[in-house]
Write a protein that holds these residues in place. Structure first.
Motif, PDB file in Angstrom:
ATOM      1  N   SER A   1       0.969  -1.196   0.042  1.00  0.00           N
ATOM      2  CA  SER A   1      -0.169   0.026   0.043  1.00  0.00           C
ATOM      3  C   SER A   1       0.858   1.200  -0.132  1.00  0.00           C
TER       4      SER A   1
ATOM      5  N   GLU B   1       0.158   4.141  -7.026  1.00  0.00           N
ATOM      6  CA  GLU B   1       0.117   2.840  -7.683  1.00  0.00           C
ATOM      7  C   GLU B   1      -0.049   2.906  -9.377  1.00  0.00           C
TER       8      GLU B   1
ATOM      9  N   THR C   1      -4.216  -7.406  -3.961  1.00  0.00           N
ATOM     10  CA  THR C   1      -4.674  -6.237  -2.839  1.00  0.00           C
ATOM     11  C   THR C   1      -5.797  -6.495  -1.961  1.00  0.00           C
TER      12      THR C   1
ATOM     13  N   THR D   1      -9.180  -6.526  -0.789  1.00  0.00           N
ATOM     14  CA  THR D   1     -10.573  -5.867  -1.466  1.00  0.00           C
ATOM     15  C   THR D   1     -10.958  -4.760  -1.048  1.00  0.00           C
TER      16      THR D   1
HETATM   17  N1  LIG Z   1      -6.933 -14.657   2.260  1.00  0.00           N
HETATM   18  C1  LIG Z   1      -7.669 -15.575   1.330  1.00  0.00           C
HETATM   19  O1  LIG Z   1      -7.541 -16.928   1.782  1.00  0.00           O
HETATM   20  C2  LIG Z   1      -8.318 -15.158   0.027  1.00  0.00           C
HETATM   21  C3  LIG Z   1      -8.922 -15.948  -0.656  1.00  0.00           C
HETATM   22  C4  LIG Z   1      -9.588 -15.641  -2.085  1.00  0.00           C
HETATM   23  C5  LIG Z   1      -9.276 -14.306  -2.304  1.00  0.00           C
HETATM   24  N2  LIG Z   1      -8.708 -13.466  -1.048  1.00  0.00           N
HETATM   25  C6  LIG Z   1      -8.429 -11.917  -1.807  1.00  0.00           C
HETATM   26  O2  LIG Z   1      -7.092 -11.868  -2.233  1.00  0.00           O
HETATM   27  C7  LIG Z   1      -6.741 -10.530  -1.759  1.00  0.00           C
HETATM   28  C8  LIG Z   1      -5.406 -10.321  -0.830  1.00  0.00           C
HETATM   29  O3  LIG Z   1      -5.834 -11.058   0.427  1.00  0.00           O
HETATM   30  P1  LIG Z   1      -5.004 -11.238   1.643  1.00  0.00           P
HETATM   31  O4  LIG Z   1      -5.622 -12.235   2.586  1.00  0.00           O
HETATM   32  O5  LIG Z   1      -3.695 -11.362   1.147  1.00  0.00           O
HETATM   33  O6  LIG Z   1      -5.155  -9.708   2.091  1.00  0.00           O
HETATM   34  P2  LIG Z   1      -4.030  -8.882   3.289  1.00  0.00           P
HETATM   35  O7  LIG Z   1      -3.276 -10.029   4.048  1.00  0.00           O
HETATM   36  O8  LIG Z   1      -4.896  -8.010   3.858  1.00  0.00           O
HETATM   37  O9  LIG Z   1      -3.107  -8.248   2.048  1.00  0.00           O
HETATM   38  C9  LIG Z   1      -3.431  -7.226   1.240  1.00  0.00           C
HETATM   39  C10 LIG Z   1      -2.274  -6.646   0.830  1.00  0.00           C
HETATM   40  O10 LIG Z   1      -2.747  -5.420  -0.411  1.00  0.00           O
HETATM   41  C11 LIG Z   1      -1.812  -4.504   0.071  1.00  0.00           C
HETATM   42  N3  LIG Z   1      -2.437  -3.212  -0.471  1.00  0.00           N
HETATM   43  C12 LIG Z   1      -3.472  -2.575  -0.064  1.00  0.00           C
HETATM   44  N4  LIG Z   1      -3.875  -1.654  -0.968  1.00  0.00           N
HETATM   45  C13 LIG Z   1      -2.930  -1.684  -2.035  1.00  0.00           C
HETATM   46  C14 LIG Z   1      -2.830  -0.818  -3.193  1.00  0.00           C
HETATM   47  N5  LIG Z   1      -3.608  -0.060  -3.475  1.00  0.00           N
HETATM   48  N6  LIG Z   1      -1.665  -1.095  -3.830  1.00  0.00           N
HETATM   49  C15 LIG Z   1      -0.865  -2.211  -3.505  1.00  0.00           C
HETATM   50  N7  LIG Z   1      -1.189  -3.123  -2.644  1.00  0.00           N
HETATM   51  C16 LIG Z   1      -1.940  -2.851  -1.732  1.00  0.00           C
HETATM   52  C17 LIG Z   1      -1.207  -4.566   1.359  1.00  0.00           C
HETATM   53  O11 LIG Z   1      -0.462  -3.547   1.750  1.00  0.00           O
HETATM   54  P3  LIG Z   1       0.239  -3.335   3.139  1.00  0.00           P
HETATM   55  O12 LIG Z   1       1.000  -4.586   3.351  1.00  0.00           O
HETATM   56  O13 LIG Z   1       0.864  -2.152   2.796  1.00  0.00           O
HETATM   57  O14 LIG Z   1      -1.073  -3.079   4.160  1.00  0.00           O
HETATM   58  C18 LIG Z   1      -1.176  -5.953   1.604  1.00  0.00           C
HETATM   59  O15 LIG Z   1       0.053  -6.112   1.608  1.00  0.00           O
HETATM   60  C19 LIG Z   1      -8.190  -9.862  -1.184  1.00  0.00           C
HETATM   61  O16 LIG Z   1      -8.457  -8.976  -1.915  1.00  0.00           O
HETATM   62  C20 LIG Z   1      -8.984 -10.963  -0.685  1.00  0.00           C
HETATM   63  O17 LIG Z   1     -10.205 -10.662  -0.760  1.00  0.00           O
HETATM   64  C21 LIG Z   1      -8.041 -13.710  -0.378  1.00  0.00           C
END
Ligand SMILES: NC(=O)c1ccc[n+]([C@@H]2O[C@H](COP(=O)([O-])OP(=O)(O)OC[C@H]3O[C@@H](n4cnc5c(N)ncnc54)[C@H](OP(=O)(O)O)[C@@H]3O)[C@@H](O)[C@H]2O)c1
Length: 353
Positions: free
Chosen positions: A62, A98, A114, A116
């Motif tokens: 982010s 970005e 990123t 959601t």
């Molecule tokens: N977790 C799951 O099992 C799962 C399953 C299916 C789909 N998803 C989807 O996959 C995505 C990621 O999930 P996650 O669990 O990894 O989430 P997470 O752990 O909260 O990680 C989100 C990442 O996105 C970064 N971010 C936020 N805004 C950004 C931007 N504008 N540009 C670049 N990076 C940005 C954050 O940066 P910082 O590190 O600086 O905060 C963080 O590194 C989500 O959209 C979620 O809905 C997740």
């Protein structure tokens, strides 16, 4: 640009004079990947990408983007982020907005992992348009751009969009069968939320809501802020994506009627369980009808009574025919595996039929 050698594999020299300038792909070079988001899914992707014949040239969180033309060392980025670090503290990182980073960093495939909820869907959609219009491919785990504009994005770049990870590992099959499903599907029934299935199972076994939420969190099914799962927004996003892809209608997930798990009648859930029934969070829509996300009673033997390790996407073809896609792309590792498979396919520029 500062020296990026700290995140480069030992065998790769840093060309610090190139900075963020675009460069062409040398013949035979591995396809270049720009990863957006280095959270749980992004880090699992970086772990799995090693040895996959891809070159991760940039990672953004982010606050910043770290970039190296010849490829970053994914393991070092993972270690840094897993320890709670911000990318801006790594050598070679630039605190660029970005959209600017995307314009300046060359890459063949962009991976959207990123959060959601981290921005408005409109911003995510704008970014996805930019990526595809510039001739790159886009593989999504994040759902917001797709929820608002899946059909538009697919039309913009057929064969350059990956949706498998966003749809729990069912997206590749959906795209492959899209023409037939779009022609014959009358209604959609998605049981696409593993976290609520896990919580419902605990409630059926007699746990209190607090105990069920705690258990799901301990097993890694819930985020620190579980709002999107609990208020049905995550399921609404998935429904909006599928409705967009099959019925060609865009829906803002925020406008979809949805039931909140925290307001569920727990006695009814337990009563159903005692009587051979069960409860699932169901996201449904008829062609041309309203979309809704609610807790539905199902027979335990129903094909839609998904066990807690998978998601089910049901496509009602009329005359009692239900086409069911089963997805195992659940949790960060399996989601990352679905992303990686999409990236490989996109990198090969295979066009989904
Ligand atoms: N977790 C799951 O099992 C799962 C399953 C299916 C789909 N998803 C989807 O996959 C995505 C990621 O999930 P996650 O669990 O990894 O989430 P997470 O752990 O909260 O990680 C989100 C990442 O996105 C970064 N971010 C936020 N805004 C950004 C931007 N504008 N540009 C670049 N990076 C940005 C954050 O940066 P910082 O590190 O600086 O905060 C963080 O590194 C989500 O959209 C979620 O809905 C997740």
């Amino acid at each position: 640009m500062r020296d990026a050698s700290a995140v480069l594999p030992p065998s790769v020299a840093t060309d610090s004079t190139l900075g963020f300038a675009s460069s062409g792909t040398s013949p035979g070079a591995a396809p270049r990947v720009h990863l957006l988001g280095a959270g749980k899914v992004g880090r699992a992707f970086l772990e799995q990408v090693q040895g996959a014949g891809l070159r991760v040239v940039a990672v953004s969180d982010s606050g910043a983007t770290v970039h190296a033309r010849d490829g970053l060392d994914p393991a070092r980025v993972v270690r840094h982020k897993a320890a709670g670090g911000a990318l801006r503290d790594l050598p070679g990182a630039e605190p660029l907005p970005e959209l600017l980073a995307l314009r300046l960093v060359p890459g063949d495939v962009v991976v959207d992992a990123t959060a959601t909820a981290a921005r408005t869907g409109e911003g995510a959609l704008q970014r996805a348009r930019l990526i595809l219009r510039e001739g790159r491919s886009l593989a999504c785990a994040a759902k917001d751009a797709l929820a608002l504009g899946a059909a538009e994005l697919l039309a913009l770049a057929p064969g350059r969009l990956g949706v498998d990870a966003a749809l729990g590992g069912t997206g590749r099959r959906l795209l492959a069968e899209r023409a037939a499903l779009a022609a014959h599907t009358r209604a959609l029934t998605l049981v696409a939320s593993v976290s609520t299935t896990v919580i419902l199972g605990a409630l059926e076994r007699g746990a209190s809501l607090a105990e069920a939420l705690d258990g799901a969190r301990r097993q890694g099914y819930l985020e620190g802020d579980p709002t999107l799962d609990l208020d049905g927004s995550d399921a609404a996003c998935k429904l909006a994506i599928v409705v967009g892809l099959l019925f060609g209608v865009a829906n803002d997930p925020a406008t979809i009627a949805r039931e909140d798990l925290r307001h569920l009648d727990l006695e009814r859930v337990r009563w159903r369980a005692r009587h051979g029934r069960t409860t699932r969070l169901v996201a449904e829509a008829e062609r041309g009808g309203p979309l809704r996300v609610h807790y539905a009673e199902l027979a335990r033997t129903s094909p839609l009574a998904a066990p807690p390790d998978r998601v089910l996407y049901g496509y009602d073809q009329g005359r009692g025919q239900l086409r069911l896609h089963v997805g195992l792309g659940v949790g960060p590792r399996a989601t990352a595996a679905a992303l990686l498979e999409d990236v490989r396919r996109l990198a090969r520029q295979e066009v989904a039929p």
